[in-house]
Design a protein around this motif. Structure first.
Motif, PDB file in Angstrom:
ATOM      1  N   MET A   1       0.577  -1.032  -0.089  1.00 28.08           N
ATOM      2  CA  MET A   1      -0.375  -0.161  -0.233  1.00 28.08           C
ATOM      3  C   MET A   1       1.125   1.221  -0.150  1.00 28.08           C
ATOM      4  O   MET A   1       0.686   2.435  -0.679  1.00 28.08           O
ATOM      5  CB  MET A   1      -1.084  -0.131   1.158  1.00 28.08           C
ATOM      6  CG  MET A   1      -1.670   0.983   1.037  1.00 28.08           C
ATOM      7  SD  MET A   1      -2.974   0.724  -0.620  1.00 28.08           S
ATOM      8  CE  MET A   1      -4.495   1.988   0.546  1.00 28.08           C
ATOM      9  N   GLN A   2       2.119   1.178   1.000  1.00 28.95           N
ATOM     10  CA  GLN A   2       3.107   2.632   0.889  1.00 28.95           C
ATOM     11  C   GLN A   2       3.549   2.548  -0.785  1.00 28.95           C
ATOM     12  O   GLN A   2       3.712   4.158  -0.688  1.00 28.95           O
ATOM     13  CB  GLN A   2       4.087   2.533   1.651  1.00 28.95           C
ATOM     14  CG  GLN A   2       5.264   2.983   2.439  1.00 28.95           C
ATOM     15  CD  GLN A   2       4.063   4.090   3.184  1.00 28.95           C
ATOM     16  OE1 GLN A   2       2.838   4.660   2.882  1.00 28.95           O
ATOM     17  NE2 GLN A   2       4.044   4.518   4.664  1.00 28.95           N
ATOM     18  N   ASN A   3       3.933   1.827  -0.613  1.00 33.27           N
ATOM     19  CA  ASN A   3       4.518   1.313  -2.453  1.00 33.27           C
ATOM     20  C   ASN A   3       3.533   2.131  -3.411  1.00 33.27           C
ATOM     21  O   ASN A   3       3.782   2.931  -4.033  1.00 33.27           O
ATOM     22  CB  ASN A   3       5.056   0.357  -3.175  1.00 33.27           C
ATOM     23  CG  ASN A   3       5.744  -0.424  -2.431  1.00 33.27           C
ATOM     24  OD1 ASN A   3       7.161   0.494  -1.214  1.00 33.27           O
ATOM     25  ND2 ASN A   3       6.122  -1.400  -2.538  1.00 33.27           N
ATOM     26  N   LEU A   4       2.579   2.636  -3.220  1.00 35.90           N
ATOM     27  CA  LEU A   4       1.515   1.964  -4.306  1.00 35.90           C
ATOM     28  C   LEU A   4       0.940   3.972  -4.835  1.00 35.90           C
ATOM     29  O   LEU A   4       1.615   4.900  -4.958  1.00 35.90           O
ATOM     30  CB  LEU A   4       0.193   2.022  -3.138  1.00 35.90           C
ATOM     31  CG  LEU A   4      -1.065   2.201  -4.523  1.00 35.90           C
ATOM     32  CD1 LEU A   4      -0.906   1.742  -6.494  1.00 35.90           C
ATOM     33  CD2 LEU A   4      -2.496   1.723  -4.823  1.00 35.90           C
ATOM     34  N   LYS A   5       1.239   4.448  -2.938  1.00 36.33           N
ATOM     35  CA  LYS A   5       1.091   6.083  -2.314  1.00 36.33           C
ATOM     36  C   LYS A   5       2.266   7.257  -3.305  1.00 36.33           C
ATOM     37  O   LYS A   5       2.488   8.107  -3.869  1.00 36.33           O
ATOM     38  CB  LYS A   5       0.846   6.101  -1.063  1.00 36.33           C
ATOM     39  CG  LYS A   5      -0.358   5.677  -0.871  1.00 36.33           C
ATOM     40  CD  LYS A   5      -0.478   6.019   0.780  1.00 36.33           C
ATOM     41  CE  LYS A   5      -1.804   5.392   1.707  1.00 36.33           C
ATOM     42  NZ  LYS A   5      -2.167   6.162   3.257  1.00 36.33           N
ATOM     43  N   LEU A   6       4.011   6.044  -3.259  1.00 38.29           N
ATOM     44  CA  LEU A   6       4.657   6.922  -3.519  1.00 38.29           C
ATOM     45  C   LEU A   6       4.834   6.659  -5.049  1.00 38.29           C
ATOM     46  O   LEU A   6       5.274   8.075  -5.850  1.00 38.29           O
ATOM     47  CB  LEU A   6       6.440   5.287  -2.426  1.00 38.29           C
ATOM     48  CG  LEU A   6       7.519   6.124  -3.684  1.00 38.29           C
ATOM     49  CD1 LEU A   6       7.267   7.487  -2.943  1.00 38.29           C
ATOM     50  CD2 LEU A   6       8.288   5.709  -2.580  1.00 38.29           C
ATOM     51  N   LEU A   7       4.242   5.596  -5.611  1.00 37.00           N
ATOM     52  CA  LEU A   7       4.668   5.843  -7.037  1.00 37.00           C
ATOM     53  C   LEU A   7       3.237   7.120  -7.124  1.00 37.00           C
ATOM     54  O   LEU A   7       3.244   7.381  -8.246  1.00 37.00           O
ATOM     55  CB  LEU A   7       3.496   4.340  -7.035  1.00 37.00           C
ATOM     56  CG  LEU A   7       3.647   3.990  -9.610  1.00 37.00           C
ATOM     57  CD1 LEU A   7       5.214   4.614 -10.129  1.00 37.00           C
ATOM     58  CD2 LEU A   7       2.835   3.063  -9.401  1.00 37.00           C
TER      59      LEU A   7
ATOM     60  N   ALA B   1       2.684   9.619  -5.960  1.00 38.57           N
ATOM     61  CA  ALA B   1       3.129  11.204  -5.405  1.00 38.57           C
ATOM     62  C   ALA B   1       3.836  11.161  -6.551  1.00 38.57           C
ATOM     63  O   ALA B   1       4.215  12.546  -7.224  1.00 38.57           O
ATOM     64  CB  ALA B   1       3.876  11.652  -4.365  1.00 38.57           C
ATOM     65  N   ILE B   2       5.173  10.410  -7.083  1.00 38.22           N
ATOM     66  CA  ILE B   2       6.041  10.230  -8.052  1.00 38.22           C
ATOM     67  C   ILE B   2       5.290  10.371  -9.402  1.00 38.22           C
ATOM     68  O   ILE B   2       5.744  11.867 -10.236  1.00 38.22           O
ATOM     69  CB  ILE B   2       6.881   9.177  -8.392  1.00 38.22           C
ATOM     70  CG1 ILE B   2       7.709   9.053  -6.634  1.00 38.22           C
ATOM     71  CG2 ILE B   2       8.340   9.796  -9.590  1.00 38.22           C
ATOM     72  CD1 ILE B   2       8.242   7.825  -7.024  1.00 38.22           C
ATOM     73  N   VAL B   3       4.531  10.402  -9.725  1.00 35.71           N
ATOM     74  CA  VAL B   3       3.318   9.644 -11.298  1.00 35.71           C
ATOM     75  C   VAL B   3       3.038  11.686 -11.248  1.00 35.71           C
ATOM     76  O   VAL B   3       3.050  12.102 -12.240  1.00 35.71           O
ATOM     77  CB  VAL B   3       2.295   8.936 -11.791  1.00 35.71           C
ATOM     78  CG1 VAL B   3       1.358   9.662 -12.498  1.00 35.71           C
ATOM     79  CG2 VAL B   3       2.912   7.512 -11.735  1.00 35.71           C
ATOM     80  N   GLU B   4       1.948  12.283  -9.965  1.00 36.49           N
ATOM     81  CA  GLU B   4       2.072  13.626  -9.824  1.00 36.49           C
ATOM     82  C   GLU B   4       2.830  14.496 -10.204  1.00 36.49           C
ATOM     83  O   GLU B   4       2.324  15.589 -10.826  1.00 36.49           O
ATOM     84  CB  GLU B   4       1.159  13.272  -8.387  1.00 36.49           C
ATOM     85  CG  GLU B   4      -0.277  12.747  -8.296  1.00 36.49           C
ATOM     86  CD  GLU B   4      -0.913  12.887  -7.110  1.00 36.49           C
ATOM     87  OE1 GLU B   4      -0.351  13.593  -6.825  1.00 36.49           O
ATOM     88  OE2 GLU B   4      -2.224  13.024  -7.061  1.00 36.49           O
ATOM     89  N   ARG B   5       4.107  14.622  -9.434  1.00 36.82           N
ATOM     90  CA  ARG B   5       5.177  15.038  -8.985  1.00 36.82           C
ATOM     91  C   ARG B   5       5.316  15.575 -10.935  1.00 36.82           C
ATOM     92  O   ARG B   5       5.439  16.570 -11.704  1.00 36.82           O
ATOM     93  CB  ARG B   5       6.323  14.691  -8.346  1.00 36.82           C
ATOM     94  CG  ARG B   5       7.332  16.123  -8.371  1.00 36.82           C
ATOM     95  CD  ARG B   5       8.072  15.930  -7.459  1.00 36.82           C
ATOM     96  NE  ARG B   5       9.227  16.865  -7.246  1.00 36.82           N
ATOM     97  CZ  ARG B   5      10.212  16.971  -7.733  1.00 36.82           C
ATOM     98  NH1 ARG B   5      10.817  15.909  -7.247  1.00 36.82           N
ATOM     99  NH2 ARG B   5      11.109  18.169  -7.424  1.00 36.82           N
ATOM    100  N   LYS B   6       5.742  14.635 -11.340  1.00 31.49           N
ATOM    101  CA  LYS B   6       6.061  14.038 -12.734  1.00 31.49           C
ATOM    102  C   LYS B   6       5.392  15.043 -14.223  1.00 31.49           C
ATOM    103  O   LYS B   6       5.596  15.956 -14.629  1.00 31.49           O
ATOM    104  CB  LYS B   6       5.955  12.740 -13.394  1.00 31.49           C
ATOM    105  CG  LYS B   6       8.195  12.553 -12.994  1.00 31.49           C
ATOM    106  CD  LYS B   6       8.256  11.173 -13.974  1.00 31.49           C
ATOM    107  CE  LYS B   6       9.353  10.411 -13.209  1.00 31.49           C
ATOM    108  NZ  LYS B   6      10.061   9.465 -13.826  1.00 31.49           N
TER     109      LYS B   6
END
Length: 66
Positions: free
Chosen positions: A1-7, A9-14
């Motif tokens: 679940m934590q990995n999904l949130k991190l992913l 966040a990364i996609v939104e920033r890009k």
């Protein structure tokens, strides 16, 4: 679940970074178009073509109004 949130966040920033770069590029594209138009107008005025165009328009308007 934590990995999904991190992913996510990364996609939104890009996506935000990419959007910002596109907006800056658009400004330079408009600036380039304005410079080209200014150069064309300067060339028309400098070559004396503007006087010929004005004379032709005046002649056509005189024909229409008479």
């Amino acid at each position: 679940m934590q990995n999904l949130k991190l992913l996510k966040a990364i996609v939104e920033r890009k996506n935000r970074l990419r959007r910002g770069a596109d907006e800056g590029q658009t400004v330079f594209e408009y600036l380039g178009i304005i410079v080209i138009i200014a150069l064309i107008i300067a060339a028309i005025i400098g070559s004396g073509l503007a006087a010929n165009i004005a004379a032709a328009i005046s002649a056509v308007l005189a024909d229409i109004t008479s």
